[in-house]
Design a protein around this motif. Structure first.
Motif, PDB file in Angstrom:
ATOM      1  N   PHE A   3       0.781  -1.253  -0.021  1.00 34.40           N
ATOM      2  CA  PHE A   3       0.065   0.097   0.160  1.00 34.40           C
ATOM      3  C   PHE A   3       0.950   1.013   0.229  1.00 34.40           C
ATOM      4  CE2 PHE A   3      -2.603  -3.544   1.830  1.00 34.40           C
ATOM      5  CZ  PHE A   3      -3.690  -3.373   1.124  1.00 34.40           C
ATOM      6  N   ASP A   5       1.118   4.248  -1.150  1.00 39.11           N
ATOM      7  CA  ASP A   5       0.611   5.555  -1.093  1.00 39.11           C
ATOM      8  C   ASP A   5       0.314   5.815   0.501  1.00 39.11           C
ATOM      9  OD1 ASP A   5       0.297   5.619  -3.847  1.00 39.11           O
ATOM     10  OD2 ASP A   5      -1.655   5.546  -3.919  1.00 39.11           O
ATOM     11  N   VAL A   6      -0.291   4.889   1.021  1.00 39.59           N
ATOM     12  CA  VAL A   6      -0.421   5.427   2.561  1.00 39.59           C
ATOM     13  C   VAL A   6       0.678   5.242   3.508  1.00 39.59           C
ATOM     14  CG1 VAL A   6      -2.000   5.020   4.476  1.00 39.59           C
ATOM     15  CG2 VAL A   6      -2.960   5.040   2.196  1.00 39.59           C
ATOM     16  N   LEU A   7       1.474   3.979   3.296  1.00 42.05           N
ATOM     17  CA  LEU A   7       2.479   3.685   4.276  1.00 42.05           C
ATOM     18  C   LEU A   7       3.848   3.929   3.877  1.00 42.05           C
ATOM     19  CD1 LEU A   7       1.121   0.288   5.439  1.00 42.05           C
ATOM     20  CD2 LEU A   7       0.750   2.455   6.430  1.00 42.05           C
ATOM     21  N   SER A 137       2.022  -8.694   5.432  1.00 40.42           N
ATOM     22  CA  SER A 137       0.995  -8.145   4.287  1.00 40.42           C
ATOM     23  C   SER A 137      -0.290  -7.834   5.325  1.00 40.42           C
ATOM     24  CB  SER A 137       0.636  -9.101   3.526  1.00 40.42           C
ATOM     25  OG  SER A 137       1.878  -9.365   2.610  1.00 40.42           O
ATOM     26  N   GLU A 140      -0.067  -4.511   6.895  1.00 33.99           N
ATOM     27  CA  GLU A 140       0.215  -3.389   6.136  1.00 33.99           C
ATOM     28  C   GLU A 140      -1.207  -3.041   5.542  1.00 33.99           C
ATOM     29  OE1 GLU A 140       3.628  -2.597   3.134  1.00 33.99           O
ATOM     30  OE2 GLU A 140       2.326  -4.458   2.554  1.00 33.99           O
ATOM     31  N   GLY A 141      -2.026  -4.212   5.351  1.00 36.93           N
ATOM     32  CA  GLY A 141      -3.528  -3.844   4.935  1.00 36.93           C
ATOM     33  C   GLY A 141      -4.312  -3.121   5.979  1.00 36.93           C
ATOM     34  N   SER A 144      -3.313   0.358   6.569  1.00 38.80           N
ATOM     35  CA  SER A 144      -3.417   1.385   5.458  1.00 38.80           C
ATOM     36  C   SER A 144      -4.872   2.273   5.656  1.00 38.80           C
ATOM     37  CB  SER A 144      -3.385   0.629   4.203  1.00 38.80           C
ATOM     38  OG  SER A 144      -4.540   0.149   3.971  1.00 38.80           O
ATOM     39  N   THR A 145      -5.632   1.682   6.496  1.00 41.30           N
ATOM     40  CA  THR A 145      -7.193   2.258   6.669  1.00 41.30           C
ATOM     41  C   THR A 145      -7.061   3.084   7.990  1.00 41.30           C
ATOM     42  OG1 THR A 145      -7.839   0.553   7.629  1.00 41.30           O
ATOM     43  CG2 THR A 145      -8.207   0.688   5.444  1.00 41.30           C
ATOM     44  N   GLY A 158      -3.786  11.413   7.486  1.00 41.13           N
ATOM     45  CA  GLY A 158      -4.428  10.231   7.069  1.00 41.13           C
ATOM     46  C   GLY A 158      -5.771  10.303   6.780  1.00 41.13           C
ATOM     47  N   HIS A 159      -6.520   9.452   7.548  1.00 36.62           N
ATOM     48  CA  HIS A 159      -7.701   9.566   7.633  1.00 36.62           C
ATOM     49  C   HIS A 159      -8.546   9.928   8.708  1.00 36.62           C
ATOM     50  CE1 HIS A 159      -6.927   6.717   4.249  1.00 36.62           C
ATOM     51  NE2 HIS A 159      -6.216   5.967   5.146  1.00 36.62           N
TER      52      HIS A 159
END
Length: 173
Positions: A3, A5-7, A137, A140-141, A144-145, A158-159
């Protein structure tokens, strides 16, 4: 990273607060606090210093927290987990993805090749394994949120909409 873009923007001053780490790992804040105070997994970006301060965990810290949780869920003793975590601490982040942790419930073995895994299983020592690359993984997933925080500003990025509003209000004054 998957991911990017985010991390990808994570550096040694960017990480995740305790409650975010708890969500990513699936533990309670009480567990996180105990693990930090006992030295099992301490935050590498920012430790709590008195009332009102917040710990800040790196991606690697959260990866290790997830591994600790998996080992505990599998019945491995805290003493054996400490030994395994100390061994992992001696390795760089990139080395972790090629490691499989094997355990017979009493001891934890770090395997760096498929041959080592096979030897342990054939010898009856490996009852279960944790492929760190797969855990990487997963973490990381999940991360990312979730909101990211920069240690210098103390403001989440971020969010986190509330943090963005606070930042905009502060910048306007």
């Amino acid at each position: 990273m998957l991911f990017g873009d985010v991390l990808a923007s994570l550096d040694e001053t960017t990480g995740f607060r305790g409650p975010v780490a708890c969500r990513a790992v699936g533990i309670t804040y009480r567990q996180l606090d105990y693990w930090s105070r006992s030295g099992l997994v301490e935050p590498s970006i920012r430790d709590a210093k008195g009332s009102g301060s917040q710990r800040l965990y790196s991606f690697r810290d959260i990866l290790v927290l997830k591994i600790v949780k998996r080992l505990l869920d599998s019945g491995v003793s805290l003493q054996q987990i400490r030994s395994a975590i100390n061994e992992l601490a001696n390795r760089g982040v990139e080395d972790l993805t090629g490691i499989t942790l094997m355990s017979d419930g009493a001891s934890v073995y770090l395997c760096t090749s498929n041959d080592e895994v096979i030897d342990l299983v054939q010898g009856g020592q490996g009852v279960f394994g944790i492929a760190i690359g797969r855990v990487w993984s997963e973490v990381e997933g999940t991360l990312s949120t979730l909101p990211i925080e920069h240690a210098k500003s103390g403001v989440a990025a971020g969010h986190d909409e509330l943090a963005a509003r606070r930042r905009a209000k502060r910048d306007a004054s």
